[in-house]
Each structure stands twice: as C-alpha cells, then as structure tokens.
Design an enzyme around this catalytic site. Structure first.
Site, PDB file in Angstrom:
ATOM      1  N   HIS A  15      26.217 -16.133  16.619  1.00 27.28           N
ATOM      2  CA  HIS A  15      26.590 -14.781  16.199  1.00 27.28           C
ATOM      3  C   HIS A  15      27.256 -14.010  17.331  1.00 27.28           C
ATOM      4  O   HIS A  15      28.143 -13.175  17.091  1.00 27.28           O
ATOM      5  CB  HIS A  15      25.353 -14.030  15.705  1.00 27.28           C
ATOM      6  CG  HIS A  15      25.646 -12.673  15.151  1.00 27.28           C
ATOM      7  ND1 HIS A  15      26.507 -12.474  14.093  1.00 27.28           N
ATOM      8  CD2 HIS A  15      25.201 -11.438  15.512  1.00 27.28           C
ATOM      9  CE1 HIS A  15      26.582 -11.174  13.815  1.00 27.28           C
ATOM     10  NE2 HIS A  15      25.801 -10.531  14.664  1.00 27.28           N
ATOM     11  N   SER A  63      29.426  -7.437  13.387  1.00 27.25           N
ATOM     12  CA  SER A  63      28.016  -7.423  13.004  1.00 27.25           C
ATOM     13  C   SER A  63      27.688  -6.131  12.253  1.00 27.25           C
ATOM     14  O   SER A  63      28.351  -5.804  11.266  1.00 27.25           O
ATOM     15  CB  SER A  63      27.146  -7.606  14.253  1.00 27.25           C
ATOM     16  OG  SER A  63      25.807  -7.848  13.928  1.00 27.25           O
ATOM     17  N   ASP A 121      27.740 -19.280  13.521  1.00 29.52           N
ATOM     18  CA  ASP A 121      26.997 -18.044  13.310  1.00 29.52           C
ATOM     19  C   ASP A 121      26.080 -18.241  12.102  1.00 29.52           C
ATOM     20  O   ASP A 121      26.528 -18.249  10.960  1.00 29.52           O
ATOM     21  CB  ASP A 121      27.977 -16.889  13.059  1.00 29.52           C
ATOM     22  CG  ASP A 121      27.276 -15.543  12.872  1.00 29.52           C
ATOM     23  OD1 ASP A 121      26.022 -15.521  12.814  1.00 29.52           O
ATOM     24  OD2 ASP A 121      27.982 -14.526  12.782  1.00 29.52           O
TER      25      ASP A 121
END
Length: 385
Positions: free
Chosen positions: A355, A157, A322
């Site tokens: 995610h 991320s 995601d």
C-alpha cells in the site's frame, strides 16, 4: 539533513493558519462553531487562477507535503517525491495547496485544541468527522484562497477517498480527480484492522477515556501497537521478505521474548516514533472516517449512480501488491465511472511496496502521473506565450 536544497525541491516553506468563524455543521449532527486549518502552498497562482491543485492527505499525513521547514530537517514533506519543479505535480506550472484536516494534530482544530466553549482541551469530546465533513471544510478553504475551481484534486489512500467525495459533492469545482491506491469503501477486513487498532488504544491504562492530556499522560503502548498493526498492512509480504527476511539481530536465537528478528525491531521503532508525533484521539477519529466512507450508500449502494453527476475527468492508479486497497477495488471505481460514461484513465503499477507504493517514486508510476498532470496543465497553458 540537507546542506544545500535539491534543485527540484520547493525549498523552505512556512505553514499558515487560517481561522474560520462560520459554524460548520457536521454529518454527526454536531457543529463546530469555529475552527482553524493549517495550510502549506507551493508554486504561484496564475493570473486567471486556473492552475490550483489540492492535495488530500492520508490517515497519518498532514499539511507538510513537500519541501523543508528548516535546513535542520532530516527529511522533506511526505510527498516530496511527487511535488516540486519538474516532478509530476510541477510547481513551475501548478499552485499546490495541502492542509492538515480537521481533527488532525498538526495545528488544525482537533482533539488537542482548546474547546472555546469550555476552555479545556477537546480530547475525546471532539466530534466524529467524516470524509464529507473534510471536503466541506476544504471547499471553504478554496474560497478563502480565492480559487473558483481546482485544476485537480489529488490524493492517495484516505486522500483518494476525499478526491471521490469532492467529485461527487462539488462536481463543478474540479476539472480532474486523481484517485491513487484507494477504495470506494472499506472491506470488512479493513474495518476489523481499524477496530483492533482502536481497542489497543482503549486498553492502554494511560488512555483515561481519552482525557490523557488532563492526566499528564499518553497512551504510548496502545498507540504504538495500533501503528505497528497498521504498518504491517501497508507493506507487502514481498517487501517485508526483501527488507528483513528472517534475519536475526544478534545472529542467533536467544529463546526469549525480547526483540530477536529485524522485522520486530523495525515495527517497534515505527510504533515508538509515531507516538512522538501523533495524537491517539486523532488516530481514533481518522480510522472512523475511513470506516464510515461509503458514497454509494446514499445512492442505493450503486456506485455508478454516486458518480453519475460528476464532471471531472479521472485518473485511477493501483499497485499490484497493495492488499489493503487492492487493484480490484480500484477497478470497481473505474467500472462505476465507465458505466455512466465518464472519462477515466487507469494504471495498475507493478510494485513490491504494498500500500505504501503510492508514496514511492516508482518510475512507471511517476511517468503515468507526470503524463496525466501534463494533460491537466495543457488545459490552462494553451493561451500562454
């Protein structure tokens, strides 16, 4: 809480605080005259210092990536599934470094720290920090630890964005770059989510323009709402359906506005627990760092040109559900690297976790990760008996 530590755990770990007195010039034009970084390390540095790995944390992460601070801990560090003996980032092979980034609220200098120039808590006066600022501070940390080159820099991320910045900004200082569940820049939709989260914090009457500590308050409701919104974007529709469906807490509709659905209860719990461990001004800073990240911007908005001078080999990993940083965004990174003839391995992992999948020990993901890190380790273990 564990009564006996698992055999694949790094065990009990003690964070250390390192003070830096050399001023750090920031992208905003401001300067931090001095600052602290809180760091954890796992494993041992080998004789020629070639086995060091840097872990870059995501928005709400910190230095505590693996192991336990005490036997009373309810759970281990945030990436314990990937770091430890026999795990993908194998601490019998690698010396692993993880820090709480500048602007954080877990010991590194940030909004909750005292400003040495005023003797007061920084609060909203702490300067805006960019991903490039973080990487420059991490480069100083690297030299403080006596490391000349990272075997790999790894992150998911927002951590993956730091990895890309490392490869672009300091191409000779890392041999491998693992970019997981990331994007080369935020979409307008993602910037919009961050802005709604910030507005929730600003609107809290206890925010006091960011000076809430001086008023003895916390913008609990605003930060709670920001976290609830963020958490929705970290999960997939499939994951939320499987976990909660439309299940009612009391088994029936009560025709009111109190918590009725299990998913409502879950989000309120996540929001409330986040307020107890995270600072609102730090949350504002972290989301702005996300918004501003755009390494291609300095290269005529051509991502390939941004990667042209990189020397690291890349691993890029995405997850099918995601939707915050979709596989299409990872493929943008892969294409840009291939366009300038860089070595890149890409894996798109089937997952229902959204995610948050980058934190989950999904077998296919762990196998890909382990295989790639085995290749990284092979480079510095060839001459070992």
């Amino acid at each position: 809480m564990p009564t006996v530590l698992p055999p694949d755990s790094v065990g009990l770990v003690i964070p250390q605080t390192l003070a830096f007195d050399e001023p750090l010039e920031l992208d905003s034009g401001k300067t931090l005259p001095r600052y602290d970084l809180v760091v954890e390390t796992y494993g041992e540095l080998n004789a020629d210092r070639s086995n060091a790995v840097l872990i870059c944390h995501a928005l709400s992460g910190d230095h505590h990536a693996a192991g336990y601070h005490g036997m009373e801990d309810r759970k281990p560090g945030w990436w314990d599934s990937a770091i430890g003996p026999g795990k993908p980032i194998d601490t019998t092979r690698f010396f692993v470094v993880c820090l709480n980034n500048l602007g954080g609220c877990r010991g590194s200098t940030g909004p909750t720290s005292v400003n040495p120039d005023t003797g007061r808590v920084y609060g909203p006066d702490f300067p805006i920090i960019t991903v490039a600022d973080w990487v420059r501070s991490q480069e100083r940390l690297m030299h403080r630890l006596g490391i000349g080159q990272w075997a790999a820099v790894i992150g998911g991320s927002l951590g993956g964005m730091q990895v890309m910045q490392w490869a672009i900004g300091f191409p000779k200082l890392l041999r491998h770059a693992a970019v997981i569940a990331a994007a080369p820049r935020l979409s307008a939709q993602n910037i919009a989510f961050n802005e709604v989260a910030r507005q929730a914090i600003f609107a809290d009457p206890d925010f006091h323009d960011g000076h809430y500590q001086e008023h003895g308050t916390l913008p609990r409701k605003g930060l709670m709402l920001a976290r609830m919104l963020g958490h929705i974007t970290y999960l997939s529709d499939d994951a939320m359906r499987a976990k909660f469906g439309r299940e009612l807490r009391a088994g029936k509709i009560n025709f009111g506005f109190d918590v009725e659905f299990q998913v409502e209860s879950y989000l309120r719990y996540q929001g409330a627990s986040f307020v107890d461990r995270f600072d609102a001004n730090t949350y504002l800073l972290m989301t702005k760092a996300l918004d501003y990240f755009d390494p291609a911007g300095e290269f005529g908005h051509d991502l390939s040109k941004a990667f042209a001078a990189t020397e690291a080999d890349f691993l890029v990993v995405s997850f099918t559900t995601d939707w915050r940083f979709s596989p299409a965004r990872s493929r943008e990174i892969v294409k840009a690297l291939l366009d300038v003839n860089k070595h890149v391995s890409y894996a798109e992992i089937e997952s229902s976790h959204g995610h948050d999948a980058f934190l989950v020990p999904i077998p296919d993901y762990m196998n890909v990760f382990r295989a790639y890190m085995g290749r990284v380790a092979a480079e510095f273990t060839k001459g070992e008996a």
